[in-house]
Design a protein around this motif. Structure first.
Motif, PDB file in Angstrom:
ATOM      1  N   LYS A 169       0.863  -1.184   0.000  1.00  0.00           N
ATOM      2  CA  LYS A 169       0.000   0.000   0.000  1.00  0.00           C
ATOM      3  C   LYS A 169       0.894   1.227   0.000  1.00  0.00           C
ATOM      4  O   LYS A 169       1.775   1.366   0.858  1.00  0.00           O
ATOM      5  N   VAL A 170       0.679   2.119  -0.961  1.00  0.00           N
ATOM      6  CA  VAL A 170       1.529   3.294  -1.111  1.00  0.00           C
ATOM      7  C   VAL A 170       0.689   4.558  -1.127  1.00  0.00           C
ATOM      8  O   VAL A 170      -0.518   4.535  -1.389  1.00  0.00           O
ATOM      9  N   GLU A 171       1.358   5.668  -0.856  1.00  0.00           N
ATOM     10  CA  GLU A 171       0.737   6.981  -0.960  1.00  0.00           C
ATOM     11  C   GLU A 171       0.842   7.484  -2.402  1.00  0.00           C
ATOM     12  O   GLU A 171       1.694   7.011  -3.169  1.00  0.00           O
ATOM     13  N   PRO A 172       0.021   8.450  -2.778  1.00  0.00           N
ATOM     14  CA  PRO A 172       0.117   9.028  -4.125  1.00  0.00           C
ATOM     15  C   PRO A 172       1.293  10.007  -4.196  1.00  0.00           C
ATOM     16  O   PRO A 172       1.121  11.232  -4.191  1.00  0.00           O
ATOM     17  N   ARG A 173       2.494   9.472  -4.300  1.00  0.00           N
ATOM     18  CA  ARG A 173       3.720  10.263  -4.288  1.00  0.00           C
ATOM     19  C   ARG A 173       4.843   9.422  -4.885  1.00  0.00           C
ATOM     20  O   ARG A 173       4.629   8.286  -5.330  1.00  0.00           O
ATOM     21  N   LYS A 174       6.054   9.971  -4.897  1.00  0.00           N
ATOM     22  CA  LYS A 174       7.195   9.261  -5.467  1.00  0.00           C
ATOM     23  C   LYS A 174       7.798   8.288  -4.455  1.00  0.00           C
ATOM     24  O   LYS A 174       7.897   8.607  -3.269  1.00  0.00           O
ATOM     25  N   TYR A 175       8.197   7.129  -4.961  1.00  0.00           N
ATOM     26  CA  TYR A 175       8.880   6.105  -4.171  1.00  0.00           C
ATOM     27  C   TYR A 175      10.166   5.687  -4.879  1.00  0.00           C
ATOM     28  O   TYR A 175      10.224   5.657  -6.119  1.00  0.00           O
ATOM     29  N   ARG A 176      11.162   5.385  -4.079  1.00  0.00           N
ATOM     30  CA  ARG A 176      12.409   4.794  -4.581  1.00  0.00           C
ATOM     31  C   ARG A 176      12.347   3.293  -4.314  1.00  0.00           C
ATOM     32  O   ARG A 176      12.214   2.865  -3.164  1.00  0.00           O
ATOM     33  N   LEU A 177      12.428   2.499  -5.372  1.00  0.00           N
ATOM     34  CA  LEU A 177      12.343   1.045  -5.261  1.00  0.00           C
ATOM     35  C   LEU A 177      13.689   0.444  -5.641  1.00  0.00           C
ATOM     36  O   LEU A 177      14.195   0.689  -6.732  1.00  0.00           O
ATOM     37  N   THR A 228      -3.500   3.409  -2.153  1.00  0.00           N
ATOM     38  CA  THR A 228      -4.692   3.567  -1.322  1.00  0.00           C
ATOM     39  C   THR A 228      -4.426   4.307  -0.018  1.00  0.00           C
ATOM     40  O   THR A 228      -5.365   4.580   0.734  1.00  0.00           O
ATOM     41  N   LEU A 229      -3.180   4.635   0.281  1.00  0.00           N
ATOM     42  CA  LEU A 229      -2.882   5.376   1.500  1.00  0.00           C
ATOM     43  C   LEU A 229      -3.040   6.874   1.257  1.00  0.00           C
ATOM     44  O   LEU A 229      -2.747   7.370   0.163  1.00  0.00           O
ATOM     45  N   PRO A 230      -3.504   7.615   2.252  1.00  0.00           N
ATOM     46  CA  PRO A 230      -3.574   9.073   2.093  1.00  0.00           C
ATOM     47  C   PRO A 230      -2.170   9.668   2.092  1.00  0.00           C
ATOM     48  O   PRO A 230      -1.241   9.116   2.689  1.00  0.00           O
ATOM     49  N   LEU A 231      -2.023  10.784   1.428  1.00  0.00           N
ATOM     50  CA  LEU A 231      -0.734  11.477   1.403  1.00  0.00           C
ATOM     51  C   LEU A 231      -0.459  12.056   2.786  1.00  0.00           C
ATOM     52  O   LEU A 231      -1.212  12.893   3.282  1.00  0.00           O
ATOM     53  N   SER A 232       0.619  11.577   3.418  1.00  0.00           N
ATOM     54  CA  SER A 232       0.884  11.977   4.807  1.00  0.00           C
ATOM     55  C   SER A 232       1.471  13.376   4.901  1.00  0.00           C
ATOM     56  O   SER A 232       1.274  14.068   5.901  1.00  0.00           O
ATOM     57  N   LYS A 233       2.187  13.793   3.862  1.00  0.00           N
ATOM     58  CA  LYS A 233       2.732  15.148   3.817  1.00  0.00           C
ATOM     59  C   LYS A 233       3.091  15.460   2.376  1.00  0.00           C
ATOM     60  O   LYS A 233       3.178  14.555   1.533  1.00  0.00           O
ATOM     61  N   GLN A 257      -3.958   7.684  -7.767  1.00  0.00           N
ATOM     62  CA  GLN A 257      -4.639   7.531  -6.489  1.00  0.00           C
ATOM     63  C   GLN A 257      -5.866   6.640  -6.649  1.00  0.00           C
ATOM     64  O   GLN A 257      -6.670   6.802  -7.569  1.00  0.00           O
ATOM     65  N   GLY A 258      -5.981   5.647  -5.747  1.00  0.00           N
ATOM     66  CA  GLY A 258      -7.107   4.722  -5.787  1.00  0.00           C
ATOM     67  C   GLY A 258      -6.919   3.544  -6.716  1.00  0.00           C
ATOM     68  O   GLY A 258      -7.731   2.618  -6.724  1.00  0.00           O
ATOM     69  N   LYS A 259      -5.843   3.537  -7.493  1.00  0.00           N
ATOM     70  CA  LYS A 259      -5.614   2.460  -8.457  1.00  0.00           C
ATOM     71  C   LYS A 259      -4.708   1.380  -7.870  1.00  0.00           C
ATOM     72  O   LYS A 259      -4.004   1.594  -6.884  1.00  0.00           O
TER      73      LYS A 259
END
Length: 519
Positions: A254-262, A344-349, A320-322
């Motif tokens: 589950k991720v936020e609608p933002r950038k992630y480093r994988l 599906t997680l809300p953007l925390s900041k 978001q939501g996908k």
């Protein structure tokens, strides 16, 4: 493809079609905590037999793990800040998996032996994890190359995603499959200035294929098909029928609608993965085995052979939501699915991280500057049991050393693949640049040993143009790499990282020397 919940009783671990996908959340390996000894970070990490649950609907599976964890704990190191690690073997005397006693280094030695190689590290030979530097439980017995109990990693290299794994001669394939692998991150000040996604948005992903018995225990074949006359017998390849990431079967993140480093690692024994996100979403690759690229590369897919790493940045802000499935496009069905990302997680900041336009400036050595060019064949033969055996330059592990680079020199190695499948070639101690691949006339080479090229040089793929320590030596090609031997002298190795090949007999010693090369 089953993705819904079902009663645990309906799940048969030996039948992938009965195992529901995306049930378990992706676990993040714990970070090891160092003690401080003589002003240096010091770890004691113990290899243990333990129980691990690969899936919610599986019974616990007996595995081996560093500190009893699967995957092993992640070690966080700073560039140019040394780390000391005492690797301890507290495993049972009997192996979990079938041991072929005919392989080199196995007969007459303890059935369970371990030695840890920090893959991608620039270290002195006594801390490199030489296959003959093995040790049994509590160091009761040691191999001929064993020199020290506490390894020193100077970390005198740029930031990169490394990994550590067992490297014991003749049983590496079994020890790694049983669970002896973990991440090792080197971080440097330059990288920290780039404002990349970090903290909980910096995610390691260790991909491995597995197979299981109906009772949930690990399955690894005792013999080949058709079977060899000796039993147990080494296999030419191993391919499972399920996929794990960080030790969970087909997990979700589950991720936020933002950038992630994988940070991707292929820790499988044999198979490569061609990875694609969703229906071909674009992302940016920022690093290879040896760390950051000069500039990000926009991709939709990339190939990851055993032991290779790749770091990418995915921007989930528009999804978001996908839910997006990470696929392996090499195959269809269960093995074509790796995991799922749920936005599906809300953007925390607010996301202030970036995909930089430019990253690490790099000056690669050029082919014209090479002090030596080596032509090295990758070939197949048969042994006295009529089993396939894979060789480097037609030599076995026990043959005398023939690769003796001089410290301070630059060398080009040309891997001439005479087989009909790729080999991920790994060289200890150094990073290298892939120069090119070029098709050649295989029949002509087999007739008189001459290389007659049948096409132009093929540039490396965009995702493999940084520093590498493992290269896909493609079939029917001469794969050329260039490297500098700068730091240490002593005994190292080079080998195919298909672990079944490495164990028998596709691994060779290499000695870095101070003076002119002598044979």
């Amino acid at each position: 493809m089953k993705t819904h919940d079902k009663p645990a009783a309906a799940v048969d671990p030996s039948k992938p079609e009965t195992i529901p996908k995306f049930i378990d959340d992706l676990p993040i390996p714990v970070t090891a905590k160092p003690n401080h000894r003589e002003g240096k970070d010091y770890y004691e990490i113990t290899m243990l037999q333990t129980k691990h649950r690969f899936h919610t609907f599986f019974p616990p599976t007996t595995v081996w793990g560093f500190n009893g964890q699967y995957a092993g704990p992640t070690i966080q190191a700073d560039s140019h800040k040394p780390v000391h690690i005492k690797w301890r073997n507290n495993l049972p005397d009997k192996h979990l998996l079938p041991v072929d006693r005919t392989l080199h280094g196995v007969e007459g030695n303890p059935e369970v032996r371990t030695v840890v190689h920090l893959h991608g590290a620039h270290v002195s030979p006594d801390s490199d994890g030489n296959p003959e530097a093995w040790f049994s439980r509590d160091f009761a017995q040691t191999g001929p190359a064993f020199k020290r109990k506490i390894y020193e990693y100077p970390n005198s290299q740029p930031g990169a995603t490394l990994w550590y794994h067992d490297h014991a001669i003749g049983i590496t394939r079994l020890n790694v499959y049983a669970g002896l692998a973990g991440f090792y991150f080197i971080r440097d000040p330059f990288e920290k200035q780039l404002n990349l996604p970090d903290g909980k948005y910096d995610i390691p992903l260790m991909i491995q294929d597995k197979a299981f018995h109906a009772d949930g225990s690990l399955f690894y074949p005792e013999n080949s098909n058709p079977p060899a006359s000796v039993n147990p017998s080494v296999l030419p390849f191993f391919v499972g029928n399920t996929i794990t990431v960080n030790g969970k079967l087909w997990p979700r993140l589950k991720v936020e609608p933002r950038k992630y480093r994988l940070r991707f690692l292929n820790a499988s024994n044999t198979i490569g993965y061609t990875l694609r996100l969703g229906d071909g979403r674009e992302f940016y690759q920022i690093a290879t085995d040896g760390g950051l690229l000069e500039k990000p590369v926009k991709l939709q897919t990339f190939l990851l052979e055993p032991a290779e790493r790749a770091e990418i940045i995915v921007d989930f802000s528009k999804f978001q939501g996908k839910k997006m499935i990470l696929q392996n496009t090499n195959v269809e069905g269960d093995m074509g699915v790796i995991m799922r990302f749920d936005v599906t997680l809300p953007l925390s900041k607010k996301d202030t991280s970036q995909v930089p336009e430019h990253m690490r400036p790099t000056q690669f050595p050029v082919e014209e500057a090479a002090d030596k060019i080596r032509l090295l064949t990758l070939s197949a033969s048969t042994d006295k049991y009529n089993r396939p055996v894979f060789l480097l330059d037609n030599r076995t592990w026990d043959d005398p050393v023939t690769e003796k680079p001089v410290r301070g020199s630059t060398e080009v190695w040309k891997f001439i693949n005479l087989t009909d499948f790729p080999h991920p070639m790994h060289i200890h101690l150094v990073f290298f640049k892939i120069l090119h691949r070029r098709p050649f006339d295989l029949e002509r080479f087999q007739e008189d040993g001459s290389i007659v090229y049948t096409g132009p040089e093929v540039e490396p793929e965009p995702y493999e143009r940084g520093w590498k320590d493992t290269v896909n030596a493609a079939p029917g090609m001469v794969t050329s790499i260039i490297m500098e031997f700068k730091e240490f002298t002593g005994d190292y190795v080079w080998h195919c990282h298909i672990l079944e090949h490495e164990d028998y007999d596709m691994m060779r010693p290499m000695k870095i020397v101070d003076g002119p090369e002598k044979f």
